[in-house]
Design a protein around this motif. Structure first.
Motif, PDB file in Angstrom:
ATOM      1  N   THR A  97      48.841  35.856  44.950  1.00 51.97           N
ATOM      2  CA  THR A  97      49.694  36.887  45.552  1.00 51.97           C
ATOM      3  C   THR A  97      50.190  37.920  44.550  1.00 51.97           C
ATOM      4  O   THR A  97      50.150  39.128  44.807  1.00 51.97           O
ATOM      5  CB  THR A  97      50.898  36.212  46.243  1.00 51.97           C
TER       6      THR A  97
ATOM      7  N   LYS B  63      49.032  38.762  41.377  1.00 49.48           N
ATOM      8  CA  LYS B  63      47.994  39.617  40.784  1.00 49.48           C
ATOM      9  C   LYS B  63      47.387  40.553  41.836  1.00 49.48           C
ATOM     10  O   LYS B  63      47.008  41.681  41.517  1.00 49.48           O
ATOM     11  CB  LYS B  63      46.908  38.757  40.132  1.00 49.48           C
ATOM     12  N   SER B  64      47.282  40.098  43.078  1.00 46.60           N
ATOM     13  CA  SER B  64      46.765  40.976  44.139  1.00 46.60           C
ATOM     14  C   SER B  64      47.682  42.182  44.315  1.00 46.60           C
ATOM     15  O   SER B  64      47.216  43.326  44.420  1.00 46.60           O
ATOM     16  CB  SER B  64      46.653  40.210  45.460  1.00 46.60           C
ATOM     17  N   TYR B  65      48.986  41.925  44.326  1.00 41.48           N
ATOM     18  CA  TYR B  65      49.949  43.018  44.464  1.00 41.48           C
ATOM     19  C   TYR B  65      49.852  43.978  43.281  1.00 41.48           C
ATOM     20  O   TYR B  65      49.836  45.205  43.459  1.00 41.48           O
ATOM     21  CB  TYR B  65      51.366  42.450  44.567  1.00 41.48           C
TER      22      TYR B  65
ATOM     23  N   ASN C  47      47.285  44.514  41.254  1.00 37.74           N
ATOM     24  CA  ASN C  47      46.011  45.244  41.286  1.00 37.74           C
ATOM     25  C   ASN C  47      46.010  46.334  42.354  1.00 37.74           C
ATOM     26  O   ASN C  47      45.530  47.450  42.120  1.00 37.74           O
ATOM     27  CB  ASN C  47      44.856  44.272  41.530  1.00 37.74           C
ATOM     28  N   GLU C  48      46.551  46.021  43.519  1.00 37.61           N
ATOM     29  CA  GLU C  48      46.570  47.000  44.614  1.00 37.61           C
ATOM     30  C   GLU C  48      47.436  48.212  44.282  1.00 37.61           C
ATOM     31  O   GLU C  48      47.168  49.320  44.755  1.00 37.61           O
ATOM     32  CB  GLU C  48      47.104  46.330  45.890  1.00 37.61           C
ATOM     33  N   ASN C  49      48.445  47.985  43.462  1.00 36.33           N
ATOM     34  CA  ASN C  49      49.373  49.071  43.134  1.00 36.33           C
ATOM     35  C   ASN C  49      49.191  49.596  41.711  1.00 36.33           C
ATOM     36  O   ASN C  49      50.009  50.386  41.232  1.00 36.33           O
ATOM     37  CB  ASN C  49      50.814  48.596  43.336  1.00 36.33           C
ATOM     38  N   ASN C  50      48.107  49.148  41.053  1.00 35.09           N
ATOM     39  CA  ASN C  50      47.785  49.602  39.694  1.00 35.09           C
ATOM     40  C   ASN C  50      48.974  49.418  38.747  1.00 35.09           C
ATOM     41  O   ASN C  50      49.356  50.331  38.011  1.00 35.09           O
ATOM     42  CB  ASN C  50      47.339  51.070  39.720  1.00 35.09           C
TER      43      ASN C  50
ATOM     44  N   GLN D 257      53.779  36.080  53.144  1.00 29.91           N
ATOM     45  CA  GLN D 257      53.623  37.228  54.039  1.00 29.91           C
ATOM     46  C   GLN D 257      54.941  37.868  54.461  1.00 29.91           C
ATOM     47  O   GLN D 257      54.978  39.059  54.795  1.00 29.91           O
ATOM     48  CB  GLN D 257      52.838  36.805  55.283  1.00 29.91           C
TER      49      GLN D 257
END
Length: 485
Positions: free
Chosen positions: A355, A357-359, A361-364, A396
């Motif tokens: 969760t 790292k995904s956040y 990466n998605e927001n650079n 979520q």
């Protein structure tokens, strides 16, 4: 290339890796050493080599080089001289480069790399300190070239490996480890696209079993680890094919075209460059005392391989998790900080690798920009461990609120939004009875063997509870109720 022909030759690769040191000022002048300023604004008479100016050595640059040497197991030279390397090129304002020729600051050492066939140590011949040159700018369609001297005088360490790398993959893994290491040490940002980490590759081929190296070809200034790999992958078959045709390989400098994936000749090299090295007369010898060396040792951070071992041994993480978490010093530190608030180390690892790292990466974003503190992430994990919320609800519904609200705890967010799971069996039994009473035909089908309907019943119960029913408790109670009918 034909595998049979390829198997007849052994590849010999040596790397020369240049890392710009993250000091505030240049190695021999007080000019700023930061990247990105307007051209020719970070310069001074000392950088430009005006008559009468004298260099003064940057102590921090020396300490950064010592840190690198200690990390890779080098011998730190206690007495060193700087030398003048004389050559004339437009980006070299003084007409010479101050470097270390005969007395490099670090001798020997090596970096371990993990390969498919096992672990290997790529050894260093030496690591030396020097100043960087300026930068030539060749604009498309322009007949003239421009020179930016901002980079001139920026402190560098040059890491020279032994000629013992055997493949593009080995070079790729070595460069990956070097970049990780200099970032861990905080001595270089490792941004190859900005030129702060650069790599020259020397490649030669020789018949298997030969004791004599083939003629080496140098490929200059690769600006990504991927391009180091690609350049070597092109150069090996090119040289083998030339030898197979009976052609002589010329000792030359080549460049790599990232668009075509090919190398191209730039200039031939003499058998030996005559740089007319001589001791730099304006700098006194550099003496590394035992007290100074000891002081630098106390500043050493935990190294990636040390943290890898710690994460697998003390936190009992799988090697894959430990590898991902130690890829970045900041991520590793965030993981350890979170583990100081909870002992569910695997859950911490899963959350950061998933969760979090995904956040990012998605927001650079980098972990340093992450607004959820280690303590609050641990509190969220504890909520799940105590069965107060489900993992999906935590990820979520609560996690997004943590990103927005830096004050409320995960528990307060869960209570405010009625997300605490119901685990009271009496209230859950009432919900189960209501759902089963409303779906008698489905209950009969379940009793006749359609066990997949259990999911449908659970879905209806979760709807009625607005997602607050504890899945584990509810599932067990539902099955018990159905079996008793």
């Amino acid at each position: 290339m034909n595998p049979e022909i390829r198997s007849k030759y052994e590849v010999v690769i040596g790397l020369e890796v240049h890392a710009q040191l993250q000091t505030e000022t240049k190695i021999f002048a007080a000019d700023p050493a930061s990247f990105g300023a307007l051209p020719n604004t970070h310069i001074s008479p000392i950088t430009l080599g005006h008559p009468g100016t004298l260099p003064k050595l940057n102590r921090k640059a020396v300490e950064y080089a010592i840190k690198l040497g200690l990390a890779v197991g080098s011998k730190i030279s206690d007495r060193q001289y700087f030398d003048r390397k004389n050559y004339f090129y437009p980006d070299l304002p003084k007409g010479y480069q101050i470097t270390q020729d005969k007395t490099p600051i670090c001798i020997g050492g090596g970096v371990k790399v993990k390969l498919k066939e096992g672990e290997k140590t790529v050894r260093f011949h030496h690591i030396h300190l020097e100043e960087d040159a300026g930068k030539m700018l060749h604009l498309d369609g322009e007949s003239d070239s421009l020179v930016d001297y901002n980079r001139a005088g920026t402190p560098l360490v040059e890491m020279v490996t032994e000629p013992e790398i055997k493949s593009a993959e080995e070079a790729f893994q070595f460069m990956t480890e070097v970049r990780k290491l200099v970032r861990y040490l905080g001595i270089c940002d490792g941004n190859m696209e900005e030129g702060s980490l650069r790599c020259d590759v020397n490649v030669s081929v020789m018949p298997v079993g030969s004791k004599v190296f083939g003629t080496k070809v140098e490929i200059k200034n690769m600006n990504s680890i991927r391009n180091v790999y690609r350049a070597i992958e092109f150069e090996i078959p090119r040289q083998i094919e030339m030898v197979e045709r009976g052609e002589a390989i010329i000792q030359e400098t080549r460049s790599f075209d990232a668009n075509t994936g090919k190398t191209h000749g730039m200039r031939e090299k003499e058998s030996m460059n005559d740089y007319r090295y001589f001791p730099e007369p304006d700098l006194t010898p550099l003496i590394i005392s035992e007290d100074w060396l000891s002081a630098v040792k106390t500043q050493m951070p935990a190294l990636p391989w040390e943290l890898f071992e710690k994460f697998t041994r003390e936190y009992h993480l799988p090697e894959y998790d430990a590898g991902v978490l130690t890829d970045s010093r900041e991520i590793a530190e965030y993981f350890e900080a979170t583990c100081s608030f909870t002992n569910n180390y695997k859950a911490v690892s899963n959350w950061i690798m998933g969760t979090v790292k995904s956040y990012l990466n998605e927001n650079n974003l980098e972990i340093s920009d992450f607004s959820v503190s280690p303590e609050r992430l641990a509190q969220l994990i504890i909520l799940v461990d105590e069965d107060k919320v489900s993992n999906s609800t935590a990820a979520q519904k609560i996690f997004p609120e943590l990103l927005k609200d830096s004050v409320k705890t995960p528990l307060q967010i869960a209570e405010t939004n009625n997300l605490i799971q119901q685990s009271n069996t009496d209230s859950l039994q009432s919900l189960i009875d209501e759902v089963l009473a409303a779906n008698q035909p489905k209950v009969k089908e379940y009793k006749q063997g359609k066990k997949g309907l259990l999911g449908m019943f659970m879905g209806e119960i979760m709807k009625k509870s607005k997602g607050s029913a504890d899945p584990k408790v509810t599932t067990a109670l539902l099955q018990k109720t159905l079996d008793s009918l």
